[in-house]
Enzyme design. Structure first.
Site, short mmCIF file in Angstrom:
data_model
loop_
_atom_site.label_atom_id
_atom_site.label_comp_id
_atom_site.label_asym_id
_atom_site.label_seq_id
_atom_site.Cartn_x
_atom_site.Cartn_y
_atom_site.Cartn_z
N HIS A 121 40.55 33.77 53.79
CA HIS A 121 41.13 33.26 52.54
C HIS A 121 41.78 34.35 51.69
CE1 HIS A 121 41.75 30.47 49.31
NE2 HIS A 121 40.89 31.04 48.50
N ARG A 140 36.23 39.01 45.35
CA ARG A 140 37.07 38.61 44.22
C ARG A 140 36.42 37.49 43.41
NH1 ARG A 140 41.75 34.42 44.43
NH2 ARG A 140 40.43 33.71 46.11
N GLU A 165 34.97 28.16 36.68
CA GLU A 165 34.79 28.21 38.12
C GLU A 165 33.58 29.09 38.43
OE1 GLU A 165 39.29 27.53 39.86
OE2 GLU A 165 38.50 29.55 39.80
N SER A 201 42.93 36.70 41.13
CA SER A 201 43.99 37.36 41.90
C SER A 201 45.37 37.11 41.32
CB SER A 201 43.94 36.94 43.37
OG SER A 201 43.65 35.60 43.49
N ARG A 255 29.62 31.08 47.81
CA ARG A 255 30.56 30.81 48.90
C ARG A 255 30.26 31.60 50.18
NH1 ARG A 255 36.89 30.60 47.54
NH2 ARG A 255 36.08 28.95 46.22
N HIS A 262 36.74 31.38 53.33
CA HIS A 262 36.39 30.16 52.60
C HIS A 262 35.59 29.26 53.54
CE1 HIS A 262 36.62 26.56 50.21
NE2 HIS A 262 37.16 27.26 49.23
#
Ligand SMILES: Cc1cc2nc3c(=O)[nH]c(=O)nc-3n(C[C@H](O)[C@H](O)[C@H](O)COP(=O)(O)OP(=O)(O)OC[C@H]3O[C@@H](n4cnc5c(N)ncnc54)[C@H](O)[C@@H]3O)c2cc1C
Length: 583
Positions: free
Chosen positions: A363, A398, A129, A403, A302, A253
């Site tokens: 998010h 993060r 990711e 998480s 993001r 997000h």
């Protein structure tokens, strides 16, 4: 203006009492892990959860859980990627604990019955990711990792539920923490919608309390978090005088399905993978805009995409942009994204035939109740793990799929520490006493106003002006509540104590603290984006803003610079660049 937070919420006097050695509040990955591990070692564990065991963000986690499971990977590489994502303010020792213990904890999930997706060789399939330089994300059911982990943990709990060592209370909402004369946390006040021996508000007493109450997404009008994510744990810890840290670092997000102006609460996430497969963002006039913003265009990091969307919405006077995936074709979309396509269609949108309206939504909360490496908060007897906590692992942002991992690693550490301390006679039983100061209660009708104020001024992009407006709006709501407080018993005039008003009060307290610290951080870093301070300012802000309610009510904040070790390690991570954030 000094922020003042009341010491407790108004609630009926406890009508019953129960006791245990340890109370665990919350049944996501963090709470379930802590409770299951504690149950093997201490005599009496009480697990309480606001609704049903499966309700929480864990159930909704899609992408997976990160751990260096591949022999070609290493905890050290995972550490470096995490530090880069955290933009210079991670706690290196906490990240080291996360990445070095993570693989063993994920294997324990497997032993417990979690069925991760596997490749033809039978090994756990690992994917990559944004921000990870290795394939290290274990996933289950394609994009249903959290559901599978939650299923396995709850099944493990059910397997031992007749064990006298553990008691589980569902529909049990923690209102406030109980403390003794020395501020030590020794239980919770609890509202239970019960069928059996306990019903209404009671006092649950214990030698230690583990907060695992999850996130705070409901503070904003729209969020990917479920309805239980009302920041109860952070608010209760704040009222009790615990240190709350890094609260301004919130992930938004970029592509959450926009369901219209009136839509609020949990909104459907449209995974980044849809853009990864070629979908593009356009404004409401059909014009693409990401190529002008970042070399990676629609696949930019993001926070960059979220910021660009906010700017485009302002430019076009619209409250959403569009995600166009039509060219990917019906057959591909249905095969590659079955859950997303099905959910969109349920809601009246078809990505195969029309661009999807999307807008950024809250998010993930990177900050929370500050803990040390053992999960201990600043208050004796109080522990925190999972999204409610601030272990220092995430820093300002993060890293994808860290998480869930943080939840199991630190819940396990907490269980071990409590076990050792109880065995050593530490944390002896003590007596709770009523916290001084008038209680407060915010009418549930204020919920929408709180969420709107937070969304308008303390959302994905903030400024001194927008934050000041939010501070004023929230202060007005708090002042109206104070004016309502009637008589010497401090009972709030006209407001009925209950889950709705307690949650609304928690939203207000979390929102007030968050805006206060967001105002103080005059820079842009990770999840904290200031349009008036668009750059990172290491000289003034490479550190943590820590907040603590003083016994009289005013909240004091202190700034603690990060240790130089983080800087050294970040430098060692040369060649790495902050990439896309988490799922
Ligand atoms: C849509 C979505 C996708 C995500 N995808 C990923 C991913 O792919 N990988 C990843 O690592 N992370 C992901 N995350 C983040 C991750 O799911 C959460 O951070 C994590 O599950 C939090 O676990 P937790 O145990 O701390 O809290 P939760 O799972 O939220 O559990 C909190 C528990 O506390 C209970 N509770 C709350 N308040 C009270 C109260 N007052 N009294 C009693 N109980 C209370 C709740 O009912 C719940 O049982 C995602 C999150 C969302 C929303």
């Amino acid at each position: 203006m000094t922020l003042t937070i009341p010491s407790r919420l108004a609630a009926p006097e406890p009508g019953w009492t129960i006791s245990a050695d340890v109370i665990v509040a919350g049944s996501g990955i963090a709470g379930l892990t802590a409770a299951l591990r504690l149950r093997q070692r201490v005599d009496r564990v009480l697990l309480v959860t606001k609704t049903v065991l499966s309700e929480g963000s864990t159930e909704w986690a899609q992408g997976g859980i990160a751990a260096a499971l591949d022999p070609a990977d290493s905890p050290e590489e995972h550490l470096r990627d995490t530090l880069v994502a955290g933009v210079g303010v991670c706690d290196v020792a906490a990240v080291r604990a996360l990445v070095s213990e993570g693989p063993a904890r994920v294997r324990e999930l497997v032993s417990l019955g979690t069925e991760f997706d596997r490749g033809p060789d039978g090994e756990i399939s690992l994917t990559r990711e944004g921000g990870h330089h290795r394939d290290r994300i274990a996933h289950a059911g394609g994009d249903a990792t959290g559901r599978e982990i939650s299923r396995a943990l709850i099944a493990a709990l059910h397997a031992v539920q007749d064990d006298p060592g553990i008691e589980v209370l569902e529909h049990a909402l923690v209102v406030d923490l109980l403390q003794d004369a020395d501020q030590r946390v020794c239980g919770v006040t609890l509202h239970v919608i019960g069928e059996g021996q306990v019903d209404g508000v009671g006092a649950a007493q214990a030698r230690a309390v583990v907060l695992a109450t999850g996130g705070l997404g409901q503070v904003w009008s729209s969020t990917t978090n479920p309805s239980v994510a009302t920041g109860d744990g952070v608010a209760a810890a704040l009222r009790a005088g615990a240190v709350v840290t890094d609260l301004e670092f919130v992930q938004f997000h970029p592509t959450v399905l926009w369901l219209g102006e009136g839509a609020s609460g949990q909104q459907p996430l449209i995974s980044e993978a849809v853009r990864g497969e070629g979908a593009v963002l356009v404004d409401t006039a059909g014009v693409r805009f990401m190529q002008d913003v970042h070399p990676m265009a629609d696949l930019a990091p993001r926070d960059v995409v979220a910021r660009a969307i906010v700017a485009r919405m302002a430019l076009t006077g619209s409250d959403h942009v569009l995600l166009d995936a039509r060219h990917l074709g019906r057959e591909f979309l249905e095969r590659r994204f079955p859950s997303i396509v099905a959910r969109c269609r349920e809601l009246g949108f078809d990505p195969a035939t029309e661009p999807l309206p999307v807008a950024p939504a809250q998010h993930y909360a990177s900050g929370g109740v500050e803990t040390d490496l053992l999960g201990r908060s600043s208050l004796e007897g109080l522990y925190a793990c999972g999204e409610v906590s601030c272990t220092g692992v995430h820093g300002a942002n993060r890293l994808a799929s860290n998480s869930l991992l943080e939840g199991i690693v630190f819940a396990s550490r907490i269980a071990d520490d409590i076990t050792d301390r109880l065995a050593a006679g530490d944390l002896p039983p003590t007596t709770a006493r009523l916290r001084e100061g008038p209680p407060t209660l915010i009418d549930s009708t204020a919920r929408t106003a709180i969420q709107r104020a937070m969304t308008a001024g303390a959302g994905a992009v903030r400024s001194a002006g927008s934050l000041a407006s939010t501070v004023a709006a929230l202060a007005a709501i708090a002042a109206a509540a104070d004016a309502d407080v009637a008589g010497g018993d401090g009972s709030p005039g006209g407001v009925t104590p209950g889950p709705q008003s307690w949650e609304t009060s928690n939203l207000l307290h979390v929102g007030q603290l968050l805006t206060a610290v967001a105002l103080q951080r005059e820079e842009t870093r990770g999840g904290h984006v200031r349009s008036d301070f668009p750059d990172r300012d290491d000289a003034r802000f490479r550190g943590h803003i820590r907040a603590r309610r003083t016994p009289d009510g005013p909240v004091g904040t202190t700034y603690t610079p990060v240790e130089s070790a983080a800087e050294d390690l970040l430098a060692a991570a040369h060649g790495s660049t902050p990439q896309e954030g988490p799922r």
